[in-house]
Design an enzyme around this catalytic site. Structure first.
Site, PDB file in Angstrom:
ATOM      1  N   GLU A   1      25.136   9.841 157.011  1.00 44.20           N
ATOM      2  CA  GLU A   1      26.891   9.382 156.411  1.00 44.20           C
ATOM      3  C   GLU A   1      27.428  10.769 156.245  1.00 44.20           C
ATOM      4  O   GLU A   1      27.132  11.738 155.614  1.00 44.20           O
ATOM      5  CB  GLU A   1      26.662   8.505 155.404  1.00 44.20           C
ATOM      6  CG  GLU A   1      25.908   7.306 155.225  1.00 44.20           C
ATOM      7  CD  GLU A   1      26.207   6.389 154.116  1.00 44.20           C
ATOM      8  OE1 GLU A   1      25.398   5.756 153.759  1.00 44.20           O
ATOM      9  OE2 GLU A   1      27.362   6.623 153.899  1.00 44.20           O
TER      10      GLU A   1
ATOM     11  N   GLU B   1      21.197  -3.195 147.622  1.00 46.70           N
ATOM     12  CA  GLU B   1      21.705  -2.353 148.543  1.00 46.70           C
ATOM     13  C   GLU B   1      20.811  -0.921 147.972  1.00 46.70           C
ATOM     14  O   GLU B   1      21.310  -0.534 147.059  1.00 46.70           O
ATOM     15  CB  GLU B   1      22.956  -2.175 148.801  1.00 46.70           C
ATOM     16  CG  GLU B   1      23.568  -1.129 149.775  1.00 46.70           C
ATOM     17  CD  GLU B   1      25.041  -0.875 150.042  1.00 46.70           C
ATOM     18  OE1 GLU B   1      25.730  -1.227 148.780  1.00 46.70           O
ATOM     19  OE2 GLU B   1      25.561  -0.728 151.092  1.00 46.70           O
TER      20      GLU B   1
END
Lengths: 296, 218
Positions: free
Chosen positions: B204, B115
């Site tokens: 985010e 990731e």
């Protein structure tokens, strides 16, 4: 008198011979909850083993993943995150699965398939080249290849069964080209259907979870949930796949064991029949379970 | 003459339909959670707590455009990009942004499972500091964060997060992320990548914040 006894003796001998032959040829009864997988070479054109001259002998495999009810009956506890008798057991490591197999074998009067030495660290269990020694358990586990007890499938057996064996129609997922038809995976395993990018908070908030075994469509052999719901441990170390082999058992050593089939948390691609996953043998998660096999 | 009129009508009708379709695509509004495709790009919005809305105000002109606003969210992650990433040069322009924690090129690879974040606004630092890399005119700090038995796109997994953290970008101008510089740098550190899964320009925010972003990716 003697003359009359000869035909009678012949008749008795013939009956006994016939009975013996019948006993030899009588099909072995398939154990409860299991399906006979007739052996052969891989028919699935998408398989990792297709055209590689790999032969699988016939064997029995569980129709469903091992459920929590089955686990509790044998082990007396329930490690699962999502509780329910008909749900697959999860949060089980590879070692837990091996222990279950042997304990269930003993409980049912079968010869345990595994020899488990908890005192000797397995020299074939290598450190992860990137993460180091993730697995601190490292029991030495060897097999009694002729035992009739429960065992994990080999990676090749799993793929053979998931692909439908000799009845294979070469589906991407076990039993279908439509993942939703056969698998619980991240998009369909929660309160609502999810779309777009995989995103863990979205799965968590959507209450993605396991589902009772056997609710989706079975594959060509009548096996359920091979794609999705919980990932399934296999016997093998993760490593190179063989060519020209009969009943391959995987690499001699490694640092992760193979899982197959993906689970409720997985992207669709990872529930495909041909996808190869791996995790340290002591690893566990709420999407990690197994199904059992037995020799024919 | 009749046939010319007919052709004119057909063309006019097609233009109206096309215009309506484009307008519909750009008028699309996503509330709190949603994903799909818009003008050829994938988008995703996830939020928990509070509220979040995603729209595509200039996507008819700039296909990778999106806007997200959020209020009092525990967590919001949203963005636009590609279902299958690559070692491509990604262009972006963040017109405005407030109340975020980070805006990053974010994605996954498999085999090995990784990731990754290339942080353009804000900050995301986790794990071990591995050094630095210069790319596109500035310097990123590299972190490697091991995740053991954690949720992943494959299910529970032991995997790596790779983070190149800069955070010094500016709004209102075009920027480039030459992802191959980052991927090659990671490789030189033994931080290998696998097969690309999705890759997006993601915003985010967490911790009850309110804010918004209007950005375009290409």
């Amino acid at each position: 008198m003697k003359k009359r006894m000869v035909p009678a003796a012949l008749a008795i001998a013939a009956i006994l011979a016939a009975a013996g032959a019948a006993a030899k040829e009588a099909p072995q009864k398939t154990p409860g909850g299991m399906v006979l997988v007739r052996g052969g070479v891989f028919k699935d054109t998408k398989s990792n083993y297709f055209g590689k001259d790999v032969t699988i002998p016939s064997f029995y495999i569980g129709r469903y993943d091992v459920t929590q009810k089955e686990w509790k009956t044998v082990m007396g506890n329930n490690p699962s995150k999502f509780a329910g008798d008909d749900l697959p057991v999860e949060m089980v490591s590879w070692y837990d699965s091996i222990e279950y197999c042997n304990r269930r074998s003993l409980k049912e009067g079968l010869k345990p398939y595994y020899r488990i030495d908890k005192t000797r660290k397995d020299p074939n269990n290598k450190p992860d080249p990137h993460f180091g020694d993730l697995d601190r358990i490292k029991w030495t586990v060897t097999t009694n290849r002729n035992a009739n007890g429960y065992r994990l499938p080999t990676e090749a057996e799993w793929e053979y069964a998931a692909s439908g064996g000799q009845l294979s129609r070469s589906f991407t997922y076990s039993g279908s080209e439509d993942v939703n038809e056969v698998a619980w995976y991240w998009r369909n395993s929660g309160d609502m259907q999810l779309a777009g990018f995989w995103n863990w908070p979205a799965l968590r908030e959507n209450h993605d979870r396991t589902h009772p075994v056997g609710l989706k469509k079975p594959n060509e052999l009548g096996l359920y949930d091979l794609s999705g719901n919980v990932r399934e441990w296999c016997w093998d170390w993760y490593g190179d796949l063989p060519d020209r082999a009969r009943n391959p058992q995987g690499s001699a050593s490694g640092y992760r064991r193979v899982w197959r089939g993906g689970g409720w948390m997985s992207g669709a691609a990872f529930t495909a029949v041909a996808f190869r996953g791996n995790l340290a043998a002591n690893g566990a998660g709420p999407d990690q379970g197994f199904r059992v096999c037995r020799n024919k | 003459m009749r046939s010319i009129r007919l052709i004119f009508r057909v063309v006019l009708t097609m233009l109206v339909i096309a215009g309506c379709a484009a307008a519909a695509a750009n008028a699309q509004t996503v509330y709190n959670n949603g994903t799909g495709s818009n003008n050829g790009y994938y988008y995703s919005l996830y939020s928990s707590g509070g509220s979040a809305t995603m729209t595509f105000p200039s996507a008819s002109q700039y296909h990778g455009n999106y806007a997200i606003s959020w209020s009092g969210v525990n967590d919001v992650v949203g963005g636009k990009g590609w279902s299958t990433g690559s070692a491509q040069s990604i262009g972006y322009n963040v017109g405005s942004a407030s109340g975020y924690n980070c805006i990053s090129i974010y994605g996954w690879t498999t085999n090995p499972l990784v990731e990754y974040y290339i942080v353009e606004f804000g900050s995301n630092q986790n794990g071990s500091y591995k050094g630095s890399v210069s790319s596109d005119g500035h310097t990123y700090s590299t972190y490697e964060h091991q995740q053991v038995n954690q949720p992943s796109i494959q299910g529970t997994a032991t995997f790596e997060q790779y983070l190149d953290n800069w955070g010094g970008s500016s709004t209102g101008s075009n920027h480039t992320v030459t992802t191959s510089n980052h991927f090659n740098h990671w490789k030189s550190l033994g931080m290998n990548m696998g097969s690309f899964n999705y890759q997006i320009l993601a915003a985010e925010a967490w911790g009850g914040r309110s804010g918004s972003v209007n950005a375009t990716v290409w």
